[in-house]
Write a protein that holds these residues in place. Structure first.
Motif, PDB file in Angstrom:
ATOM      1  N   PRO A  21      -3.541 -12.449   2.300  1.00 24.70           N
ATOM      2  CA  PRO A  21      -4.317 -11.403   1.625  1.00 24.70           C
ATOM      3  C   PRO A  21      -4.454 -11.697   0.134  1.00 24.70           C
ATOM      4  O   PRO A  21      -3.498 -12.150  -0.511  1.00 24.70           O
ATOM      5  CB  PRO A  21      -3.489 -10.135   1.880  1.00 24.70           C
ATOM      6  N   HIS A  30       0.818  -1.217   0.000  1.00 23.01           N
ATOM      7  CA  HIS A  30       0.000   0.000   0.000  1.00 23.01           C
ATOM      8  C   HIS A  30       0.855   1.272   0.000  1.00 23.01           C
ATOM      9  O   HIS A  30       0.536   2.239  -0.691  1.00 23.01           O
ATOM     10  CB  HIS A  30      -0.924   0.027   1.232  1.00 23.01           C
ATOM     11  N   GLU A  81      -6.939   4.803  -0.907  1.00 25.21           N
ATOM     12  CA  GLU A  81      -7.622   3.545  -0.610  1.00 25.21           C
ATOM     13  C   GLU A  81      -9.055   3.537  -1.127  1.00 25.21           C
ATOM     14  O   GLU A  81      -9.586   2.486  -1.499  1.00 25.21           O
ATOM     15  CB  GLU A  81      -7.584   3.276   0.896  1.00 25.21           C
ATOM     16  N   ASP A  89      -9.154  -5.980   4.261  1.00 22.46           N
ATOM     17  CA  ASP A  89      -8.075  -6.685   3.580  1.00 22.46           C
ATOM     18  C   ASP A  89      -8.509  -8.141   3.434  1.00 22.46           C
ATOM     19  O   ASP A  89      -8.186  -8.992   4.261  1.00 22.46           O
ATOM     20  CB  ASP A  89      -6.780  -6.586   4.397  1.00 22.46           C
ATOM     21  N   THR A 109      -2.457  -3.566  11.177  1.00 26.48           N
ATOM     22  CA  THR A 109      -3.635  -4.422  11.230  1.00 26.48           C
ATOM     23  C   THR A 109      -4.389  -4.078  12.506  1.00 26.48           C
ATOM     24  O   THR A 109      -3.815  -4.109  13.602  1.00 26.48           O
ATOM     25  CB  THR A 109      -3.240  -5.904  11.247  1.00 26.48           C
TER      26      THR A 109
END
Length: 291
Positions: free
Chosen positions: A242, A105, A288, A164, A147
């Motif tokens: 993921p 990311h 995002e 995710d 996370t």
């Protein structure tokens, strides 16, 4: 009380030694010892027990600790409020990213951020999510991209979050790859390549197996998902990864259970974000949202 003396006190506590605290604050050891001595003289009490090799707070030091953090947080907030009056976004920005977010990311975020805010000096640390929370508690960073955990300390606030999605996977030569509709019972006899038991991912998978009255067989736990991916691809076991990490070296197992985790940006609730941190958060939210 002098803010520099309070900062010295907190840094000694957080670093666990006078020498490491001096290095962190770019001071000599005698200088940081003098700042602590000045604070103790002002308060009329010892704050740190120097009789042992380990740094230990006295009873007075333990009582001062939360107040010292609050005082320095308010000084930070006051400075932040003043900088918001200017149109220029510059200065230093200390932030943390987990390894997975850093790989999958962060590049898009930083590419745009560096283009739009070239005057900001970025200081980035990569670490596991649990370690990130610990560093944030020490005020070593303004933002952490991690996370999210259901056991997160309430002093943290979630500023942004995004799902995710994950999938059960094996290497293409693994026996499970031949099953058309594998179940958790089919997976149970085989080694599981999963992160450490303290992670949200492990807890989610473990919960599925407990509810099905099945036993996991974890093998060589590591929190580096790229390492887990490699071990899975060569057939050492099955895993849950993921979706954005899955490539031709892996086969997705259509196990009838949905697995996902939530990634996000966190900060300490009582510390206001600087203009530089706020700008990064805005970039992250917009990037995002386009995914």
């Amino acid at each position: 009380m002098d803010s520099n003396a309070l900062k010295a006190f907190l840094t000694i506590v957080d670093q666990g030694s006078f020498s490491e605290a001096a290095e962190a604050l770019h001071l000599t050891q005698p200088a940081i010892s003098k700042r602590l001595a000045t604070l103790e003289s002002q308060l009329g009490t010892k704050l740190i027990d120097r009789s042992n090799r380990e740094i230990r707070l006295t009873e007075s030091g333990a009582r001062l600790l939360p107040h010292a953090r609050k005082i320095l947080d308010e000084i930070h907030n006051a400075k932040s409020a003043l900088t918001h009056d200017t149109n220029t976004i510059d200065g230093q920005l200390h932030f943390i990213a987990s390894h997975h977010i850093g790989l999958h990311h962060l590049p898009d975020w930083l590419r745009r951020y560096r283009k739009e805010y070239p005057q900001v000096e970025l200081h980035l640390q990569f670490m596991e999510s649990d370690a990130a929370y610990h560093q944030m508690n020490k005020r070593n960073a303004e933002l952490a991209f991690v996370t999210l955990s259901d056991s997160m300390d309430p002093q943290f606030t979630v500023l942004a979050q995004w799902p995710d999605p994950m999938a059960f996977v094996v290497g293409r030569e693994h026996p499970l790859a031949l099953l058309p509709c594998p179940s958790l019972a089919d997976l149970a006899p085989h080694p599981a390549l999963l992160p450490d038991t303290s992670t949200a991912t492990y807890r989610g998978i473990s919960r599925l197996f407990l509810e099905a009255n099945l036993t996991l067989k974890p093998l060589m736990p590591t929190n580096y998902l790229e390492t887990i991916k490699m071990m899975t691809s060569v057939g050492l076991g099955w895993s849950v990864l993921p979706v954005n990490m899955i490539d031709s070296s892996l086969k997705v197992l259509p196990v009838p259970h949905t697995v996902s985790r939530v990634l996000g940006a966190v900060a300490l609730e009582r510390r206001h974000l600087s203009s530089a941190a706020g700008a990064l958060l805005k970039v992250v939210q917009e990037e995002e949202a386009c995914q």
